[in-house]
Motif scaffolding. Structure first.
Motif, mmCIF file in Angstrom:
data_model
loop_
_atom_site.group_PDB
_atom_site.id
_atom_site.type_symbol
_atom_site.label_atom_id
_atom_site.label_comp_id
_atom_site.label_asym_id
_atom_site.label_seq_id
_atom_site.Cartn_x
_atom_site.Cartn_y
_atom_site.Cartn_z
ATOM 1 N N THR A 84 11.548 12.366 -6.142
ATOM 2 C CA THR A 84 11.268 11.047 -6.724
ATOM 3 C C THR A 84 10.569 10.141 -5.725
ATOM 4 O O THR A 84 9.625 9.420 -6.074
ATOM 5 N N LEU A 85 11.008 10.168 -4.466
ATOM 6 C CA LEU A 85 10.364 9.350 -3.438
ATOM 7 C C LEU A 85 8.918 9.762 -3.225
ATOM 8 O O LEU A 85 8.027 8.911 -3.093
ATOM 9 N N VAL A 86 8.667 11.056 -3.187
ATOM 10 C CA VAL A 86 7.282 11.536 -3.027
ATOM 11 C C VAL A 86 6.419 11.084 -4.191
ATOM 12 O O VAL A 86 5.265 10.652 -4.019
ATOM 13 N N LEU A 87 6.952 11.156 -5.413
ATOM 14 C CA LEU A 87 6.202 10.726 -6.588
ATOM 15 C C LEU A 87 5.910 9.235 -6.543
ATOM 16 O O LEU A 87 4.794 8.789 -6.853
ATOM 17 N N LEU A 88 6.884 8.420 -6.127
ATOM 18 C CA LEU A 88 6.677 6.977 -6.059
ATOM 19 C C LEU A 88 5.655 6.603 -4.994
ATOM 20 O O LEU A 88 4.829 5.705 -5.202
ATOM 21 N N VAL A 89 5.679 7.285 -3.870
ATOM 22 C CA VAL A 89 4.707 6.988 -2.804
ATOM 23 C C VAL A 89 3.308 7.375 -3.238
ATOM 24 O O VAL A 89 2.337 6.649 -3.004
ATOM 25 N N ARG A 90 3.169 8.529 -3.886
ATOM 26 C CA ARG A 90 1.840 8.976 -4.305
ATOM 27 C C ARG A 90 1.257 8.088 -5.393
ATOM 28 O O ARG A 90 0.041 7.899 -5.474
ATOM 29 N N THR A 91 2.090 7.541 -6.262
ATOM 30 C CA THR A 91 1.595 6.667 -7.329
ATOM 31 C C THR A 91 1.466 5.214 -6.889
ATOM 32 O O THR A 91 1.045 4.370 -7.676
ATOM 33 N N GLY A 92 1.806 4.920 -5.651
ATOM 34 C CA GLY A 92 1.660 3.560 -5.142
ATOM 35 C C GLY A 92 2.775 2.610 -5.537
ATOM 36 O O GLY A 92 2.660 1.405 -5.321
ATOM 37 N N ARG A 93 3.868 3.117 -6.092
ATOM 38 C CA ARG A 93 4.972 2.248 -6.489
ATOM 39 C C ARG A 93 5.984 2.007 -5.367
ATOM 40 O O ARG A 93 6.901 1.222 -5.525
ATOM 41 N N LEU A 94 5.805 2.708 -4.259
ATOM 42 C CA LEU A 94 6.709 2.536 -3.121
ATOM 43 C C LEU A 94 5.897 2.673 -1.847
ATOM 44 O O LEU A 94 5.100 3.611 -1.710
ATOM 45 N N LEU A 125 -3.361 -7.114 4.676
ATOM 46 C CA LEU A 125 -3.176 -8.540 4.421
ATOM 47 C C LEU A 125 -2.269 -8.764 3.226
ATOM 48 O O LEU A 125 -1.436 -9.686 3.216
ATOM 49 N N ALA A 126 -2.398 -7.917 2.208
ATOM 50 C CA ALA A 126 -1.539 -8.043 1.030
ATOM 51 C C ALA A 126 -0.086 -7.726 1.367
ATOM 52 O O ALA A 126 0.835 -8.346 0.822
ATOM 53 N N ARG A 127 0.151 -6.783 2.255
ATOM 54 C CA ARG A 127 1.525 -6.401 2.601
ATOM 55 C C ARG A 127 2.263 -7.510 3.334
ATOM 56 O O ARG A 127 3.501 -7.482 3.412
ATOM 57 N N GLN A 128 1.551 -8.471 3.887
ATOM 58 C CA GLN A 128 2.217 -9.575 4.576
ATOM 59 C C GLN A 128 2.891 -10.540 3.605
ATOM 60 O O GLN A 128 3.690 -11.376 4.027
ATOM 61 N N ASP A 129 2.563 -10.438 2.323
ATOM 62 C CA ASP A 129 3.197 -11.282 1.315
ATOM 63 C C ASP A 129 4.570 -10.704 0.982
ATOM 64 O O ASP A 129 4.679 -9.532 0.593
ATOM 65 N N PRO A 130 5.645 -11.470 1.094
ATOM 66 C CA PRO A 130 6.974 -10.938 0.773
ATOM 67 C C PRO A 130 7.121 -10.505 -0.677
ATOM 68 O O PRO A 130 8.007 -9.700 -0.988
ATOM 69 N N ALA A 131 6.267 -11.031 -1.561
ATOM 70 C CA ALA A 131 6.378 -10.652 -2.966
ATOM 71 C C ALA A 131 5.748 -9.299 -3.259
ATOM 72 O O ALA A 131 5.871 -8.805 -4.385
ATOM 73 N N VAL A 132 5.073 -8.702 -2.284
ATOM 74 C CA VAL A 132 4.389 -7.426 -2.493
ATOM 75 C C VAL A 132 5.322 -6.287 -2.130
ATOM 76 O O VAL A 132 5.903 -6.254 -1.041
ATOM 77 N N ARG A 133 5.460 -5.354 -3.048
ATOM 78 C CA ARG A 133 6.263 -4.166 -2.782
ATOM 79 C C ARG A 133 5.436 -3.100 -2.087
ATOM 80 O O ARG A 133 5.925 -2.432 -1.162
ATOM 81 N N SER A 134 4.201 -2.886 -2.512
ATOM 82 C CA SER A 134 3.343 -1.875 -1.901
ATOM 83 C C SER A 134 1.895 -2.265 -2.120
ATOM 84 O O SER A 134 1.548 -2.976 -3.074
ATOM 85 N N ALA A 135 1.041 -1.782 -1.216
ATOM 86 C CA ALA A 135 -0.408 -1.976 -1.317
ATOM 87 C C ALA A 135 -1.062 -0.688 -0.844
ATOM 88 O O ALA A 135 -0.983 -0.343 0.335
ATOM 89 N N THR A 136 -1.676 0.033 -1.763
ATOM 90 C CA THR A 136 -2.211 1.360 -1.485
ATOM 91 C C THR A 136 -3.713 1.353 -1.648
ATOM 92 O O THR A 136 -4.238 0.878 -2.661
ATOM 93 N N VAL A 137 -4.413 1.891 -0.648
ATOM 94 C CA VAL A 137 -5.875 2.009 -0.718
ATOM 95 C C VAL A 137 -6.214 3.228 -1.560
ATOM 96 O O VAL A 137 -5.747 4.333 -1.286
ATOM 97 N N SER A 138 -7.015 3.023 -2.581
ATOM 98 C CA SER A 138 -7.385 4.121 -3.472
ATOM 99 C C SER A 138 -8.872 4.127 -3.754
ATOM 100 O O SER A 138 -9.307 4.699 -4.741
ATOM 101 N N GLY A 139 -9.668 3.473 -2.912
ATOM 102 C CA GLY A 139 -11.107 3.428 -3.134
ATOM 103 C C GLY A 139 -11.765 4.752 -2.811
ATOM 104 O O GLY A 139 -11.208 5.634 -2.183
ATOM 105 N N GLY A 140 -12.995 4.902 -3.249
ATOM 106 C CA GLY A 140 -13.758 6.127 -3.038
ATOM 107 C C GLY A 140 -14.795 6.288 -4.125
ATOM 108 O O GLY A 140 -15.124 5.345 -4.860
ATOM 109 N N ALA A 141 -15.343 7.498 -4.221
ATOM 110 C CA ALA A 141 -16.338 7.763 -5.250
ATOM 111 C C ALA A 141 -15.699 7.691 -6.638
ATOM 112 O O ALA A 141 -14.612 8.212 -6.865
#
Length: 235
Positions: A84-94, A125-141
């Motif tokens: 479950t932890l691996v799934l949450l990290v990969r989907t950006g929810r954790l 910069l987004a992670r510095q906000d206490p209201a943010v749970r996660s911020a994942t970079v997903s850019g690319g082609a």
């Protein structure tokens, strides 16, 4: 010439010499290819071996569960939690704690970054906000207008598109249309933000104002205020 001499001349046999045979090298043995039946038999044997190993493992697990039921349940629960932890990290929810990147909070430093570095700087910069749970970079082609996925603690998902442009290169209306057309239907987000180190064109501002739910546009000045401790765009 007499008639007998003529017969001797005409009846002379041709010279029959044995023809020379070409010299051949050493005979090559034909390459033997595996027969179809043998290959199929070996494939069946390998499949049966794998099936037998799987059956032995299953029997061992069943025996272990009967002998040590508490330990088996504990291992199963821990395995489910890890999956479950691996799934949450990969989907950006954790977002797991880890080493933070050194972000220089100046707009000039962001202008000297590459596009990928700028995306990571915005995520940090987004992670510095206490209201943010996660911020994942997903850019690319073919990112479809999503460079950073921000998940807030209240469950909202924010699609952030990053545009590291020089001052003379402004963000046009096509970026507005792309982000607006994908952040809900494709990325299943609740809000879209476009962050740039430059500015937006007049057409982009008009196109954004005409939307039923306008996007949050962060130009270079607003980004500098955010870098200096200002409010993030999703508040």
């Amino acid at each position: 010439m007499t008639q007998r001499a003529r017969r001797r001349v005409t009846t002379r046999r041709p010279d029959r010499r044995p023809a020379r045979r070409p010299v051949r090298g050493p005979a090559r043995r034909p390459v033997r290819r595996p027969r179809g039946r043998a290959a199929r038999r070996r494939a069946r044997e390998r499949a049966l071996t794998r099936l037998a190993v799987a059956a032995l493992l299953l029997a061992a697990l069943v025996a272990l569960a009967r002998a040590h039921p508490v330990a088996t349940v504990t291992v199963g629960v821990l395995t489910a939690v890890a999956a479950t932890l691996v799934l949450l990290v990969r989907t950006g929810r954790l977002d797991l704690p880890g080493p933070r990147r050194d972000v220089t909070h100046t707009l000039a430093a962001l202008l000297h970054m590459t596009g990928t570095q700028f995306e990571h700087a915005v995520a940090d910069l987004a992670r510095q906000d206490p209201a943010v749970r996660s911020a994942t970079v997903s850019g690319g082609a073919n990112d479809r207008g999503l460079d950073v996925l921000v998940v807030l603690r209240d469950g909202r998902r924010i699609a952030v598109q990053c545009k590291r442009y020089a001052e003379g290169n402004r963000v046009g209306a096509p970026a507005i249309y792309t982000a607006n057309g994908t952040y809900r239907a494709y990325h299943q987000c609740d809000q879209a933000v476009i962050v740039t180190t430059s500015r937006f064109t007049r057409d982009a501002e008009v196109a954004n104002a005409s939307l039923p739910e306008p996007l949050r546009l962060i130009d270079g000045r607003r980004l500098a205020r955010w870098l200096g401790g200002g409010a993030p765009p999703w508040t």
